[in-house]
Design an enzyme around this catalytic site. Structure first.
Site, short mmCIF file in Angstrom:
data_model
loop_
_atom_site.label_atom_id
_atom_site.label_comp_id
_atom_site.label_asym_id
_atom_site.label_seq_id
_atom_site.Cartn_x
_atom_site.Cartn_y
_atom_site.Cartn_z
N ARG A 242 0.86 -1.17 0.00
CA ARG A 242 0.00 0.00 0.00
C ARG A 242 0.91 1.23 0.00
NH1 ARG A 242 -2.67 -3.84 3.12
NH2 ARG A 242 -4.79 -4.27 2.36
N LYS A 269 -2.92 -1.92 7.22
CA LYS A 269 -4.37 -1.73 7.25
C LYS A 269 -5.05 -2.74 8.17
CE LYS A 269 -8.41 -1.46 4.20
NZ LYS A 269 -8.88 -1.55 2.79
N HIS A 332 -1.68 3.41 -5.83
CA HIS A 332 -2.34 2.23 -5.26
C HIS A 332 -2.65 1.20 -6.33
CE1 HIS A 332 -5.18 -0.21 -2.92
NE2 HIS A 332 -4.72 0.39 -1.85
N ARG A 335 -1.02 -2.38 -7.04
CA ARG A 335 -1.47 -3.60 -6.35
C ARG A 335 -2.42 -4.39 -7.24
NH1 ARG A 335 -0.94 -4.15 -1.08
NH2 ARG A 335 -3.09 -4.77 -0.62
N HIS A 359 -3.79 -9.24 2.23
CA HIS A 359 -5.23 -9.35 2.36
C HIS A 359 -5.55 -10.42 3.41
CE1 HIS A 359 -6.08 -7.65 -1.93
NE2 HIS A 359 -5.81 -6.71 -1.03
N TYR A 369 -8.20 -22.20 8.52
CA TYR A 369 -7.35 -23.23 7.96
C TYR A 369 -6.19 -22.65 7.14
CZ TYR A 369 -10.69 -26.74 9.43
OH TYR A 369 -11.48 -27.54 10.20
#
Length: 410
Positions: A242, A269, A332, A335, A359, A369
């Site tokens: 970011r 974030k 940005h 990304r 993320h 998992y």
């Protein structure tokens, strides 16, 4: 005999105060100065006490009798009317102090203690400032959905639909905080769902076509502005963090021997530490940058003060000077570029790409998992990606990335 309005109005002051009795403890005390005050005598737990009900005519005869009835009902319930009154005064005072702004400020203070980023807090304060003129001084427990909607409409009518929706969501968070701390009964912001205009999603502009990406990389490499800005622009596509994480990057976060950049949780974030593998290309950029800013705190300090990093707009402004419009590419957007092209390659696990983008899996079961960081695959992927970008920059076309591990095109 019970008092009458005529008798009260005819009462004259005397040399000493005297009483006009209405019965059941209620009387009007006529002062020598002419003032007429309502009083009620009663007994509680063997003690004689007196209540004051205000002055006549501000408090009428009928109203004084209502107050007497309420006091006698409290006595019948085993309560002291004076203490009941004090409790109501305390409740009213607390309610007047528990305004929407006061609760919001308390909530923001807690977020700050929890370590929310200063920029995040600044955005939240800016958002709430839009609502304070209309609802800031209102007791939060008394606020209604129409009042909240009125505040939101002042934002919506200016065409700021996304801002209005974010503000509605923030209202809900603050109301839920007020509920759990005993200052509100329900979240009235829930009633506003569907009441606002839904904004069309606006994705940050990004170049997704390899040939065009090669042109952008060559333009960045030829950038003749601040050398620190040129290096920052070169780093962005290779690491795709970011932009705020890159501009806030500090030298102490980089381990050159391990070839890892560790971004502290406070700067991410998702408020989780994030590790970025450093390819040889990125390490070369850091070596180039070190003589310029290596003696300070930040990799990319402001030209005005080495104690502050470059601003949010610095990188986007540099892209505009290179001739790329805001509808073509943003800082940005690198990304999205990396995510799209890496997925299209079909050779990397989607979870590895998502982890590299920092993320977090939205599905709770799947997240439970998917605890691995896919580190080894990410190291290989980032090496491949840097080589791939070098190929695009050098030749302006997609090259078959058959470079051996750690190798770069000639």
């Amino acid at each position: 005999m019970a008092l009458t309005v005529t008798a009260i109005n005819a009462a004259k002051s005397k040399d000493k105060p005297y009483k006009l009795t209405d019965g059941l403890g209620l009387y009007l005390l006529v002062k020598e100065t002419g003032g007429r005050l309502w009083r009620m005598n009663y007994s509680f737990l063997g003690k004689q006490k007196t209540l004051s009900f205000g002055s006549y005519p501000e408090v009428s005869l009928a109203k004084a009798r209502e107050k007497r009835t309420a006091a006698r009902e409290a006595l019948a319930d085993g309560q002291d009317p004076a203490e009941v009154r004090k409790a109501k005064v305390r409740e009213a005072k607390a309610k007047s102090e528990e305004t929407f702004k006061a609760i919001a400020d308390e909530w923001l203070a807690r977020l700050e203690i929890e370590g929310r980023a200063p920029k995040t807090l600044q955005k939240m304060r800016w958002l709430l400032d839009l609502a304070y003129p209309l609802i800031g001084s209102r007791p939060i427990a008394d606020l209604t959905a129409p009042e909240l909607l009125e505040a939101l409409r002042t934002v919506e009518v200016r065409g700021r639909y996304e801002t209005a929706n974010r503000l509605r969501s923030t209202f809900g968070t603050i109301f839920r905080y007020a509920i759990v701390t005993g200052r509100a009964q329900r979240d009235v912001a829930v009633d506003l769902r569907g009441a606002l205009i839904t904004p069309k999603p606006q994705h940050r502009a990004a170049i997704l076509e390899p040939k065009a990406l090669g042109g952008l990389l060559r333009a960045v490499d030829a950038h003749d502005g601040q050398p620190t800005v040129r290096i920052a622009l070169k780093m962005l596509p290779h690491m795709f963090p970011r932009p705020g994480e890159l501009r806030m990057a500090e030298w102490k976060e980089f381990d050159f021997e391990a070839a890892v950049w560790t971004i502290p949780a406070a700067k991410t974030k998702m408020r989780r530490p994030h590790k970025v593998p450093l390819t040889q290309q990125v390490l070369d950029m850091l070596v180039e940058l070190e003589p310029i800013t290596g003696g300070g705190k930040y990799l990319f300090p402001s030209v005005r003060s080495a104690e502050r990093p470059i601003t949010d707009n610095t990188l986007n402004a540099a892209l505009r000077r290179l001739g790329f419009g805001k509808d073509e590419v943003t800082a940005h957007g690198f990304r999205a570029t990396a995510s799209t092209l890496l997925n299209e390659m079909g050779k990397w696990h989607p979870d590895a790409i998502e982890r590299q983008l920092a993320h977090v899996e939205s599905n709770d079961v799947r997240r439970a998992y998917a605890r691995g960081t896919h580190w080894d695959e990410r190291v290989r992927m980032m090496r491949h990606w840097s080589n791939y970008l070098d190929g695009l920059q050098a030749y302006g076309k997609v090259l078959k990335a058959n470079f051996r591990r750690g190798e770069r095109p000639d």
